[in-house]
Design a protein around this motif. Structure first.
Motif, PDB file in Angstrom:
ATOM      1  N   LYS A 155       3.067  -1.583  -1.115  1.00 45.96           N
ATOM      2  CA  LYS A 155       3.280  -0.891   0.151  1.00 45.96           C
ATOM      3  C   LYS A 155       4.697  -1.182   0.627  1.00 45.96           C
ATOM      4  N   TYR A 190       0.498   7.385  -1.357  1.00 40.78           N
ATOM      5  CA  TYR A 190      -0.106   7.901  -0.142  1.00 40.78           C
ATOM      6  C   TYR A 190       0.359   7.113   1.084  1.00 40.78           C
ATOM      7  N   LYS A 191       0.111   7.721   2.252  1.00 40.32           N
ATOM      8  CA  LYS A 191       0.342   7.063   3.535  1.00 40.32           C
ATOM      9  C   LYS A 191      -0.931   7.259   4.335  1.00 40.32           C
ATOM     10  N   GLU A 192      -1.606   6.137   4.646  1.00 41.81           N
ATOM     11  CA  GLU A 192      -2.963   6.190   5.170  1.00 41.81           C
ATOM     12  C   GLU A 192      -3.813   6.954   4.147  1.00 41.81           C
ATOM     13  N   ASP A 193      -4.420   8.059   4.532  1.00 47.08           N
ATOM     14  CA  ASP A 193      -5.235   8.820   3.579  1.00 47.08           C
ATOM     15  C   ASP A 193      -4.589  10.144   3.190  1.00 47.08           C
TER      16      ASP A 193
END
Length: 233
Positions: A155, A190-193
Motif C-alpha cells: 500500500k 485498487y483503492k478501497e474497493d
C-alpha cells in the motif's frame, strides 16, 4: 507430566474446545511443481516446462470425538474453505478446502471416528502475519524469511507519478491520489474497493525473492505499508 494431545485450529476454532482429538496427524508434504510435458514428433524424449506454479495436494487426518453431544456442531464446523493450524507446526497455517462431507451417522456408529480430507493450497504461511507487516518511509532492504518468493500486498501513500524499484525492476503508477494498493497475490491494483488497474503501468507484479530484497522509489511518497505474505513449501 501432562500428556500431549495433538490438536488443530480451523477458522479460529480449536479442536480441543469442540471435543475432537487427532488420532492420526497428516504428514508434512511438499507441494509438487506444475510441470507441462511436451513431446515433439520426430524428436526423442520429452521437454518439460515449469512456469513457477505449484499444485494443490490432499491432506488427510483421522479424528475421534470425545464430546458426543457436539456431533452436529462438529459436522457444521468442518466444511467449506479456511485456514488450519496443526499442533505439529503451531507457527504456520495452511489454506484448505474441506472436500469430504462429515457424516453424522458414521460418527455415531463407528466409535465416533471420522476422516477429514482437505484440498490444500501449495504453501504454508506464518501465523504471525500481523507482526511481520512493515511500514517504511525510506529505502530499505527487506529479508524474505520464507523458502519461496512471496507475493506481497503493498500500500503506497503518495501523489502523482510514482515508481517502485524492487531488485532492479520498475513498477510505475501514474496519477496517484492519496494511495493505492498493489496486491501481487491476486494481481490487482485498487483503492478501497475500486479498481485502479488503469493507473498501474507495469507488466508484472512485485515479489520478494528468498533472502534480501532492495526496495526504493522515485516520486512523492509519504510511506509504504507492506504485508509481505512470507510462505514456505
Amino acid at each position: 507430566m501432562k500428556k500431549y494431545t495433538p490438536y488443530f485450529i480451523y477458522n479460529g476454532i480449536d479442536s480441543r474446545e469442540m471435543g475432537v482429538i487427532i488420532t492420526s496427524m497428516p504428514p508434512v508434504i511438499r507441494a509438487e511443481k506444475r510441470v507441462d510435458t511436451i513431446t515433439i514428433p520426430g524428436r526423442s524424449g520429452s521437454l518439460h516446462f515449469y512456469d513457477g506454479a505449484f499444485e494443490n495436494y490432499t491432506k488427510t487426518m483421522e479424528c475421534a470425538i470425545v464430546k458426543r453431544e457436539k456431533i452436529n456442531e462438529i459436522a457444521a464446523w468442518l466444511v467449506g474453505c479456511g485456514n488450519i493450524i496443526f499442533s505439529t507446526e503451531p507457527d504456520k497455517f495452511y489454506k484448505v478446502h474441506m472436500i469430504n462431507q462429515i457424516s453424522i451417522e458414521q460418527m455415531m456408529h463407528t466409535f465416533q471416528k471420522f476422516q477429514v480430507n482437505m484440498d490444500t493450497y501449495p504453501f504454508k504461511y506464518s501465523v504471525n502475519q500481523f507482526d511481520e507487516e512493515i511500514t517504511i518511509t525510506e529505502p530499505k532492504t527487506i529479508l524474505n524469511i520464507g523458502t519461496i518468493f512471496s507475493e506481497p500486498v503493498i500500500k503506497i501513500y503518495g501523489t502523482g507519478q510514482v515508481t517502485l524499484y524492487l531488485n532492479g525492476e520498475n513498477f510505475e503508477i501514474k496519477n496517484m491520489d492519496g494511495y493505492v494498493t498493489i496486491n501481487s497475490e491476486i494481481m490487482e491494483v485498487y483503492k478501497e474497493d475500486i479498481s485502479q488497474n488503469n493507473v498501474y503501468l507495469a507488466d508484472d507484479f512485485p515479489i520478494f525473492a528468498v533472502g534480501e530484497n532492495t526496495l526504493n522509489w522515485s516520486g512523492n511518497v509519504q510511506k509504504i505499508e507492506i504485508k509481505p505474505n512470507w510462505r514456505w513449501l
